[in-house]
Design an enzyme around this catalytic site. Structure first.
Site, mmCIF file in Angstrom:
data_model
loop_
_atom_site.group_PDB
_atom_site.id
_atom_site.type_symbol
_atom_site.label_atom_id
_atom_site.label_comp_id
_atom_site.label_asym_id
_atom_site.label_seq_id
_atom_site.Cartn_x
_atom_site.Cartn_y
_atom_site.Cartn_z
ATOM 1 C CB CYS A 89 142.246 36.482 110.259
ATOM 2 S SG CYS A 89 141.208 35.128 109.423
ATOM 3 N NE ARG A 227 126.832 66.070 110.425
ATOM 4 C CZ ARG A 227 125.830 67.120 110.869
ATOM 5 N NH1 ARG A 227 126.344 67.378 112.100
ATOM 6 N NH2 ARG A 227 124.898 67.329 110.033
ATOM 7 C CB CYS A 231 125.394 67.339 105.804
ATOM 8 S SG CYS A 231 126.634 68.202 107.067
#
Lengths: 270, 106
Positions: A89, A227, A231
């Site tokens: 595509c 990530r 945290c």
């Protein structure tokens, strides 16, 4: 531990953290941004040592390139009931230049914003008629790293899409909302104390300039969602469910916060 | 399944010092870490890396459990003659990967 002990322990931890912040605040120096004047934003890249910067800059030393190579193979592999490859595509992956710089984007069909990883999975289920890849799986990271690489060196350019406005606002509110047992918001660390040190570790300004990143601590490639989850655990909050809209909202806000900064994906971080 | 990235010059002048940089995908599991259920995860590391230049070993490295995942190995050798460089990584659980590079020396 009973409830009282737990709350006492948590109070002690908060007190210790507050003391650590107080000490580091007096020691740390305000950092001047490299390059542009007047823009105080800094990519985490500039806070790394020369060895790590060299590791990111040299494609034959950057371990993320192992994933990129897999991503290139996946891009050209026909699969699913439709027996289509991404390349059938989209053609060459060069057509993906700039895509990582503007995602997350609004998906009209779903009526909500989707991240780049979700977009790849939507292509798999809708166009290739293949199974969606698990979040954080090697294949999904490989494809997103390969797509993100095509935008390397471009400025982060999130679209001004009217439909995204409420999601961005939700992301901003979440960024400023106190969370977890430590009762800290993202902004308290990354806006108020970015560039300073907390327990020996530098607090970066949290600009998503290099995702997916090869993080030495992970010894592998990881997404921005990973990530963010890290945290959340760090402030001792319950991480959102894997498919929670909060991640996309945060990602939308972070990309706007980093508007115009150069994309370095796939990066290396300590 | 393994994946290797190698960066080396395709051609060199005789006597040139050439640098070969390699990166290989490997977990380098040290054997000292406990898994989720508390039992030790068995060691799984690359033990040895060698480079043979036209059949002569020019570089050898013994790897230890303290080396991080996806080891990056860079070394140099002197381009002496046209031929091949055979890089071999061998390790635990029958791990064996070989990459052959050709180099033209004039």
């Amino acid at each position: 531990m009973n409830r009282r002990q737990r709350s006492a322990a948590s109070r002690t931890a908060v007190a210790a953290l507050a003391a650590a912040v107080a000490v580091t605040v007096t020691v740390a120096l305000a950092q001047t941004p490299p390059g542009t004047t007047g823009d105080a934003r800094r990519s985490g890249y500039h806070d790394m040592g020369p060895a790590l910067r060299a590791m990111q800059d040299d494609d034959s030393a950057n371990p993320a390139m192992l994933w990129v190579r897999d991503g290139e193979a996946l891009w050209n592999r026909r699969l699913g009931a439709a027996a289509k490859a991404c390349a059938d595509c989209h053609g060459s992956a060069a057509s993906m230049a700039g895509v990582a710089a503007r995602y997350p984007a609004f998906d009209a069909q779903l009526g909500r914003p989707v991240s780049l990883e979700e977009r790849i999975n939507l292509c798999r289920t809708d166009r290739q008629k293949a199974e969606a890849l698990a979040g954080g799986s090697r294949e999904l990271l490989a494809l997103s790293a390969y797509v993100a690489l095509q935008s390397r060196g471009r400025p982060i350019a999130p679209p001004d899409d009217e439909r995204l406005r409420s999601y961005v606002a939700a992301g901003e509110a979440l960024f400023k909302r106190r969370l977890g047992q430590l009762n800290l918001s993202c902004a308290q660390c990354h806006d108020d104390n970015g560039g300073r040190r907390l327990g020996g570790a530098l607090i970066p300004q949290a600009h998503p300039t290099a995702y997916p990143i090869y993080r030495l601590e992970w010894q592998g490639l990881g997404s921005l969602k990973r990530r963010l989850r890290g945290c959340l655990v760090g402030v001792r909050a319950e991480p959102f469910a894997d498919d929670a809209p909060e991640y996309v909202s945060l990602e939308l806000f972070l990309m706007r916060r980093a508007r115009g900064m150069t994309l370095e994906a796939p990066g290396v971080r300590p | 399944m393994s994946s290797v990235l190698v960066n080396a010059p395709r051609s060199a002048r005789r006597g040139d010092v050439i640098e070969i940089k390699t990166l290989i995908l490997h977990p380098m599991e040290s054997g000292f870490r406990a898994g989720a259920n508390g039992t030790l995860i068995p060691r799984d590391i690359i033990e040895r890396f060698t480079c043979a230049y036209n059949g002569v070993e020019v570089f050898r490295l013994a790897l230890s459990p303290a080396i991080a995942a996806n080891p990056f190995i860079a070394f140099s050798t002197v381009a002496t003659e046209t031929g091949t460089l055979v890089l071999r990584w061998t390790g635990d659980n029958g791990f064996a990967v070989e990459e052959t590079l050709s180099i033209a020396v004039e």
